[in-house]
Design a protein around this motif. Structure first.
Motif, PDB file in Angstrom:
ATOM      1  N   GLU A  69       0.830  -1.207   0.000  1.00 28.24           N
ATOM      2  CA  GLU A  69       0.000   0.000   0.000  1.00 28.24           C
ATOM      3  C   GLU A  69       0.864   1.256   0.000  1.00 28.24           C
ATOM      4  OE1 GLU A  69      -3.580   2.086   2.640  1.00 28.24           O
ATOM      5  OE2 GLU A  69      -2.573   0.265   3.359  1.00 28.24           O
ATOM      6  N   ASN A  70       1.941   1.238   0.756  1.00 29.29           N
ATOM      7  CA  ASN A  70       2.842   2.393   0.798  1.00 29.29           C
ATOM      8  C   ASN A  70       3.477   2.638  -0.564  1.00 29.29           C
ATOM      9  OD1 ASN A  70       2.337   2.848   3.519  1.00 29.29           O
ATOM     10  ND2 ASN A  70       4.043   1.582   4.202  1.00 29.29           N
ATOM     11  N   ILE A  71       3.872   1.558  -1.247  1.00 27.72           N
ATOM     12  CA  ILE A  71       4.443   1.701  -2.589  1.00 27.72           C
ATOM     13  C   ILE A  71       3.413   2.272  -3.549  1.00 27.72           C
ATOM     14  CG2 ILE A  71       5.357   0.424  -4.562  1.00 27.72           C
ATOM     15  CD1 ILE A  71       6.661  -1.487  -2.593  1.00 27.72           C
ATOM     16  N   PHE A  72       2.190   1.749  -3.465  1.00 27.31           N
ATOM     17  CA  PHE A  72       1.125   2.227  -4.350  1.00 27.31           C
ATOM     18  C   PHE A  72       0.877   3.722  -4.143  1.00 27.31           C
ATOM     19  CE2 PHE A  72      -3.309   3.104  -5.371  1.00 27.31           C
ATOM     20  CZ  PHE A  72      -3.436   2.535  -6.628  1.00 27.31           C
ATOM     21  N   LYS A  73       0.783   4.139  -2.894  1.00 31.55           N
ATOM     22  CA  LYS A  73       0.517   5.550  -2.600  1.00 31.55           C
ATOM     23  C   LYS A  73       1.689   6.437  -3.006  1.00 31.55           C
ATOM     24  CE  LYS A  73      -2.750   4.861   1.214  1.00 31.55           C
ATOM     25  NZ  LYS A  73      -3.002   5.054   2.658  1.00 31.55           N
ATOM     26  N   ARG A  74       2.899   5.893  -2.922  1.00 32.80           N
ATOM     27  CA  ARG A  74       4.076   6.680  -3.272  1.00 32.80           C
ATOM     28  C   ARG A  74       4.063   7.072  -4.744  1.00 32.80           C
ATOM     29  NH1 ARG A  74       9.338   3.393  -2.978  1.00 32.80           N
ATOM     30  NH2 ARG A  74       8.370   2.845  -0.969  1.00 32.80           N
ATOM     31  N   PHE A  75       3.600   6.153  -5.602  1.00 31.97           N
ATOM     32  CA  PHE A  75       3.615   6.429  -7.037  1.00 31.97           C
ATOM     33  C   PHE A  75       2.263   6.911  -7.564  1.00 31.97           C
ATOM     34  CE2 PHE A  75       7.219   3.582  -6.443  1.00 31.97           C
ATOM     35  CZ  PHE A  75       8.207   4.278  -7.129  1.00 31.97           C
ATOM     36  N   ASP A  76       1.259   6.954  -6.715  1.00 28.33           N
ATOM     37  CA  ASP A  76      -0.032   7.543  -7.100  1.00 28.33           C
ATOM     38  C   ASP A  76       0.060   9.049  -6.910  1.00 28.33           C
ATOM     39  OD1 ASP A  76      -2.661   8.131  -7.673  1.00 28.33           O
ATOM     40  OD2 ASP A  76      -3.428   7.453  -5.723  1.00 28.33           O
TER      41      ASP A  76
ATOM     42  N   LYS B  54      -3.040  11.143  -6.534  1.00 30.05           N
ATOM     43  CA  LYS B  54      -3.828  10.917  -5.316  1.00 30.05           C
ATOM     44  C   LYS B  54      -5.298  10.641  -5.630  1.00 30.05           C
ATOM     45  CE  LYS B  54      -0.080  11.743  -3.067  1.00 30.05           C
ATOM     46  NZ  LYS B  54       0.723  10.576  -2.610  1.00 30.05           N
ATOM     47  N   ASP B  55      -5.548   9.918  -6.730  1.00 27.46           N
ATOM     48  CA  ASP B  55      -6.918   9.580  -7.105  1.00 27.46           C
ATOM     49  C   ASP B  55      -7.231   8.104  -6.877  1.00 27.46           C
ATOM     50  OD1 ASP B  55      -5.255   8.564  -9.028  1.00 27.46           O
ATOM     51  OD2 ASP B  55      -6.389   9.329 -10.747  1.00 27.46           O
ATOM     52  N   GLY B  56      -6.293   7.380  -6.257  1.00 30.85           N
ATOM     53  CA  GLY B  56      -6.530   5.973  -5.993  1.00 30.85           C
ATOM     54  C   GLY B  56      -6.204   5.068  -7.160  1.00 30.85           C
ATOM     55  N   PHE B  57      -5.511   5.595  -8.172  1.00 31.05           N
ATOM     56  CA  PHE B  57      -5.145   4.801  -9.345  1.00 31.05           C
ATOM     57  C   PHE B  57      -3.725   5.152  -9.776  1.00 31.05           C
ATOM     58  CE2 PHE B  57      -9.753   5.154  -9.526  1.00 31.05           C
ATOM     59  CZ  PHE B  57     -10.149   3.857  -9.774  1.00 31.05           C
ATOM     60  N   ILE B  58      -3.084   4.204 -10.444  1.00 36.02           N
ATOM     61  CA  ILE B  58      -1.802   4.451 -11.100  1.00 36.02           C
ATOM     62  C   ILE B  58      -2.052   4.385 -12.596  1.00 36.02           C
ATOM     63  CG2 ILE B  58       0.505   3.536 -11.539  1.00 36.02           C
ATOM     64  CD1 ILE B  58       0.678   2.660  -8.685  1.00 36.02           C
TER      65      ILE B  58
ATOM     66  N   MET C  13       1.536  -4.112 -19.536  1.00 39.26           N
ATOM     67  CA  MET C  13       1.603  -4.350 -18.095  1.00 39.26           C
ATOM     68  C   MET C  13       0.245  -4.105 -17.445  1.00 39.26           C
ATOM     69  SD  MET C  13       5.304  -2.635 -17.172  1.00 39.26           S
ATOM     70  CE  MET C  13       5.000  -2.746 -15.394  1.00 39.26           C
ATOM     71  N   ILE C  14      -0.370  -2.990 -17.803  1.00 37.28           N
ATOM     72  CA  ILE C  14      -1.677  -2.659 -17.237  1.00 37.28           C
ATOM     73  C   ILE C  14      -2.715  -3.671 -17.688  1.00 37.28           C
ATOM     74  CG2 ILE C  14      -3.541  -0.949 -17.246  1.00 37.28           C
ATOM     75  CD1 ILE C  14      -1.425   1.232 -17.375  1.00 37.28           C
ATOM     76  N   ARG C  15      -2.647  -4.059 -18.961  1.00 32.86           N
ATOM     77  CA  ARG C  15      -3.652  -4.963 -19.518  1.00 32.86           C
ATOM     78  C   ARG C  15      -3.645  -6.331 -18.821  1.00 32.86           C
ATOM     79  NH1 ARG C  15      -1.982  -4.886 -24.403  1.00 32.86           N
ATOM     80  NH2 ARG C  15      -3.121  -3.003 -24.987  1.00 32.86           N
ATOM     81  N   GLU C  16      -2.497  -6.753 -18.310  1.00 33.91           N
ATOM     82  CA  GLU C  16      -2.392  -8.070 -17.686  1.00 33.91           C
ATOM     83  C   GLU C  16      -3.247  -8.197 -16.431  1.00 33.91           C
ATOM     84  OE1 GLU C  16       1.349 -10.346 -17.502  1.00 33.91           O
ATOM     85  OE2 GLU C  16       2.286  -8.581 -18.380  1.00 33.91           O
ATOM     86  N   VAL C  17      -3.464  -7.090 -15.715  1.00 28.30           N
ATOM     87  CA  VAL C  17      -4.224  -7.163 -14.456  1.00 28.30           C
ATOM     88  C   VAL C  17      -5.410  -6.199 -14.438  1.00 28.30           C
ATOM     89  CG1 VAL C  17      -2.316  -8.004 -13.035  1.00 28.30           C
ATOM     90  CG2 VAL C  17      -2.567  -5.549 -13.410  1.00 28.30           C
TER      91      VAL C  17
ATOM     92  N   ARG D 132      -6.368  -2.705  -5.762  1.00 26.54           N
ATOM     93  CA  ARG D 132      -6.608  -4.140  -5.809  1.00 26.54           C
ATOM     94  C   ARG D 132      -5.845  -4.783  -6.971  1.00 26.54           C
ATOM     95  NH1 ARG D 132      -9.525  -7.843  -8.380  1.00 26.54           N
ATOM     96  NH2 ARG D 132     -10.198  -9.682  -7.178  1.00 26.54           N
ATOM     97  N   GLU D 133      -5.881  -4.143  -8.133  1.00 24.53           N
ATOM     98  CA  GLU D 133      -5.159  -4.676  -9.281  1.00 24.53           C
ATOM     99  C   GLU D 133      -3.649  -4.642  -9.046  1.00 24.53           C
ATOM    100  OE1 GLU D 133      -8.523  -3.358 -12.603  1.00 24.53           O
ATOM    101  OE2 GLU D 133      -6.838  -2.050 -12.118  1.00 24.53           O
ATOM    102  N   PHE D 134      -3.196  -3.660  -8.286  1.00 28.34           N
ATOM    103  CA  PHE D 134      -1.774  -3.588  -7.934  1.00 28.34           C
ATOM    104  C   PHE D 134      -1.389  -4.785  -7.066  1.00 28.34           C
ATOM    105  CE2 PHE D 134       1.743  -1.920  -5.283  1.00 28.34           C
ATOM    106  CZ  PHE D 134       2.636  -1.578  -6.289  1.00 28.34           C
ATOM    107  N   LEU D 135      -2.257  -5.159  -6.135  1.00 27.21           N
ATOM    108  CA  LEU D 135      -1.985  -6.333  -5.304  1.00 27.21           C
ATOM    109  C   LEU D 135      -2.012  -7.619  -6.131  1.00 27.21           C
ATOM    110  CD1 LEU D 135      -4.020  -5.526  -2.058  1.00 27.21           C
ATOM    111  CD2 LEU D 135      -1.574  -5.284  -2.434  1.00 27.21           C
TER     112      LEU D 135
END
Length: 241
Positions: free
Chosen positions: A98-105, A108-112, A136-140, A151-154
């Motif tokens: 979660e910390n990694i996800f927030k770092r690159f978001d 701040k909209d909840g998506f990468i 990469m995005i299409r895979e998940v 969730r898709e990041f996880l």
């Protein structure tokens, strides 16, 4: 002379009489009996072929208009709980992800999105091409919105742990370079996260133990705050007396 002049005058009339005559006839009408029913005018059916994509888009737009007009209620979003859905990971692992996800978001909209993923891969030292990022995005990308939700990041880490990702996939590089150490967190006998297999039999008990530990910590913090408030009141009463 008189006869010649008379002949000239009669010549046009004679030519008109000899020419074929065309008579304009009215269309023949079919008699209608009193007992017969009068047929109603037939309407021509117009068939409009609409593609599935267009009809789906139209339905979505109509629903959005209905919601804006108050004629329909928006669908309630399903509450996502990473701790219950991704039980193969410990709470510590999930918090690190979660910390990694927030770092690159950065938005701040909840998506990468694509550009944020591009920056992420560059920061991790594994830059990708534009097409590679889209793949990469299409895979998940389960909801087909061309960006990564939390969730898709996880899912990236789940599929990497179970070996579902192709070795040449950029997602493998993402997961390997994210510096999430799980060698002692729910994975037995593994030095590397991607060589580990999830030990599902111990997931439930480990998860419950972590919950109890967090609850005990919250109780200790609450007791500490209570003791500090009591000490402050005692000091306050002594000072005012």
């Amino acid at each position: 002379m008189a006869s010649d002049e008379l002949a000239r005058k009669l010549q046009p009339r004679m030519a008109a009489e000899q020419a074929p005559q065309f008579i304009r006839c009215a269309p023949e009408e079919t008699p209608v009996k009193p007992s017969d029913s009068v047929p109603e005018p037939q309407e021509k059916a117009v068939v409009v072929i609409v593609s599935d994509a267009t009809s789906e888009l139209t339905a979505k737009l109509n629903r959005r208009l209905d919601i804006n007009d108050g004629n329909a209620a928006p669908k309630q979003a399903k509450v996502f709980n990473p701790y219950t859905e991704f039980k193969e990971f410990s709470r510590k692992q999930i918090k690190e992800m979660e910390n990694i996800f927030k770092r690159f978001d950065s938005g701040k909209d909840g998506f990468i999105d694509l550009m944020e993923l591009k920056l992420m891969m560059e920061k991790l030292g594994a830059p990708q091409t534009h097409l590679g990022l889209k793949n990469m995005i299409r895979e998940v990308d389960e909801d087909f919105d061309s960006k990564l939700s939390y969730r898709e990041f996880l899912l990236i880490f789940r599929r990497a742990a179970t070996g579902e990702l192709q070795e040449e996939s950029g997602l493998v590089a993402l997961a390997r370079l994210s510096e999430i150490d799980v060698s002692t967190e729910g994975v037995m006998g593994a030095r590397d996260f991607f060589e580990a297999k999830v030990q599902a039999l111990k997931v439930g008990s480990k998860f419950e133990a972590e919950i109890r530990e967090e609850q005990e910590e919250m109780k200790r913090q609450a007791l500490d705050r209570k003791q500090r408030r009591a000490a402050f009141k005692e000091l306050q009463s002594a000072f005012c007396s």
